[in-house]
Write a protein that holds these residues in place. Structure first.
Motif, short mmCIF file in Angstrom:
data_model
loop_
_atom_site.label_atom_id
_atom_site.label_comp_id
_atom_site.label_asym_id
_atom_site.label_seq_id
_atom_site.Cartn_x
_atom_site.Cartn_y
_atom_site.Cartn_z
N PRO A 5 48.91 37.04 28.75
CA PRO A 5 47.61 37.71 28.61
C PRO A 5 47.75 39.22 28.75
O PRO A 5 48.53 39.71 29.56
N GLU A 6 47.02 39.92 27.94
CA GLU A 6 47.05 41.39 27.99
C GLU A 6 46.23 41.86 29.18
O GLU A 6 45.13 41.39 29.42
N ARG A 7 46.78 42.79 29.91
CA ARG A 7 46.09 43.32 31.09
C ARG A 7 45.37 44.60 30.69
O ARG A 7 45.98 45.55 30.24
N VAL A 8 44.07 44.58 30.85
CA VAL A 8 43.24 45.73 30.50
C VAL A 8 42.65 46.32 31.78
O VAL A 8 42.14 45.59 32.63
N MET A 9 42.75 47.64 31.89
CA MET A 9 42.23 48.31 33.08
C MET A 9 40.72 48.09 33.18
O MET A 9 40.01 48.19 32.19
N PRO A 10 40.21 47.81 34.38
CA PRO A 10 38.78 47.61 34.57
C PRO A 10 37.98 48.88 34.24
O PRO A 10 38.47 50.00 34.37
N THR A 11 36.74 48.67 33.85
CA THR A 11 35.86 49.78 33.48
C THR A 11 35.65 50.79 34.61
O THR A 11 35.63 51.99 34.34
N PRO A 12 35.51 50.35 35.87
CA PRO A 12 35.35 51.37 36.92
C PRO A 12 36.53 52.33 37.01
O PRO A 12 36.34 53.51 37.29
N LEU A 13 37.73 51.85 36.75
CA LEU A 13 38.88 52.74 36.81
C LEU A 13 38.92 53.68 35.62
O LEU A 13 39.36 54.83 35.75
N ARG A 14 38.47 53.23 34.46
CA ARG A 14 38.34 54.15 33.32
C ARG A 14 37.33 55.24 33.65
O ARG A 14 37.52 56.41 33.32
N ALA A 15 36.25 54.85 34.31
CA ALA A 15 35.23 55.83 34.70
C ALA A 15 35.82 56.82 35.71
O ALA A 15 35.52 58.02 35.63
N VAL A 16 36.65 56.35 36.64
CA VAL A 16 37.29 57.25 37.60
C VAL A 16 38.19 58.24 36.88
O VAL A 16 38.18 59.44 37.18
N GLN A 17 38.95 57.75 35.90
CA GLN A 17 39.80 58.66 35.14
C GLN A 17 38.97 59.73 34.44
O GLN A 17 39.32 60.91 34.48
N ILE A 18 37.90 59.32 33.81
CA ILE A 18 37.05 60.29 33.09
C ILE A 18 36.43 61.28 34.07
O ILE A 18 36.40 62.49 33.81
N LEU A 118 35.44 49.64 44.81
CA LEU A 118 34.94 48.39 44.21
C LEU A 118 36.04 47.33 44.18
O LEU A 118 37.23 47.64 44.08
N PRO A 119 35.66 46.05 44.27
CA PRO A 119 36.66 44.98 44.27
C PRO A 119 37.53 44.96 43.01
O PRO A 119 38.72 44.64 43.09
N GLU A 120 36.95 45.31 41.85
CA GLU A 120 37.74 45.32 40.62
C GLU A 120 38.85 46.36 40.70
O GLU A 120 39.97 46.12 40.22
N SER A 121 38.55 47.49 41.29
CA SER A 121 39.54 48.56 41.41
C SER A 121 40.65 48.14 42.37
O SER A 121 41.84 48.33 42.08
N THR A 122 40.27 47.58 43.49
CA THR A 122 41.27 47.13 44.46
C THR A 122 42.15 46.05 43.86
O THR A 122 43.37 46.07 44.04
N ALA A 123 41.55 45.12 43.13
CA ALA A 123 42.32 44.04 42.51
C ALA A 123 43.30 44.58 41.47
O ALA A 123 44.40 44.05 41.32
N TRP A 124 42.91 45.64 40.76
CA TRP A 124 43.80 46.20 39.74
C TRP A 124 45.08 46.77 40.38
O TRP A 124 46.17 46.59 39.87
N PHE A 125 44.93 47.43 41.52
CA PHE A 125 46.09 48.02 42.16
C PHE A 125 46.92 46.98 42.92
O PHE A 125 48.09 47.23 43.21
N ASP A 126 46.32 45.83 43.24
CA ASP A 126 47.03 44.77 43.94
C ASP A 126 47.57 43.69 43.00
O ASP A 126 48.10 42.69 43.46
N ARG A 127 47.42 43.89 41.70
CA ARG A 127 47.82 42.86 40.74
C ARG A 127 49.35 42.70 40.71
O ARG A 127 50.09 43.54 41.14
N GLU A 128 49.75 41.56 40.17
CA GLU A 128 51.16 41.27 40.00
C GLU A 128 51.70 42.06 38.83
O GLU A 128 51.05 42.20 37.80
N ARG A 129 52.88 42.56 38.96
CA ARG A 129 53.49 43.36 37.88
C ARG A 129 54.32 42.49 37.00
O ARG A 129 55.00 41.63 37.29
#
Length: 129
Positions: A5-18, A118-129
């Motif tokens: 499965p392709e891993r796509v960065m969550p929307t809150p993190l895209r908003a943080v980048q912007i 946000l939980p989505e952001s925390t989960a993105w940084f804790d994901r399996e590589r």
């Protein structure tokens, strides 16, 4: 096709980048606009929080790669070091320029902190590589 499965960065993190990249650009504009009316000490005092913003903006460019929880924590700490002193100095602004400078840091910095918790952001940084 691949079964991975392709891993796509969550929307809150895209908003943080912007937000961080916009804040970094606002810092450059603010420094250029206010540099003539400030003394050397005033320029240094104003530049310190913007340096932290620029480091945070550089860190946000690694979010979609191999960034781990340390990058998130570092960004949170840096943005807290930008926003909290700015809030305390907001009332001391003698002219509209420094007031607007402080207001921009607060208005764009607080959402960055909130979105990184946000939980989505925390989960993105804790994901399996």
């Amino acid at each position: 096709m691949s079964d991975v499965p392709e891993r796509v960065m969550p929307t809150p993190l895209r908003a943080v980048q912007i937000l961080l990249l916009t804040l970094a650009l606002a810092g450059i504009v603010s420094m250029l606009a206010l540099s003539d009316s400030l003394t050397a000490y005033g320029q240094g005092e104003m530049m310190a929080p913007w340096l932290l913003v620029w480091v945070s903006a550089a860190l946000c460019l690694t979010y979609d790669g191999s960034a781990r929880g340390g990058v998130r924590t570092t960004t949170l700490v840096l943005m807290a070091l930008v926003v909290l002193p700015t809030v305390t100095r907001l009332g001391e602004a003698a002219s509209p320029g420094p007031f607007l400078d402080a207001a921009v840091r607060i208005l764009l910095g607080v959402p960055v902190i909130v979105l990184l918790f946000l939980p989505e952001s925390t989960a993105w940084f804790d994901r399996e590589r």
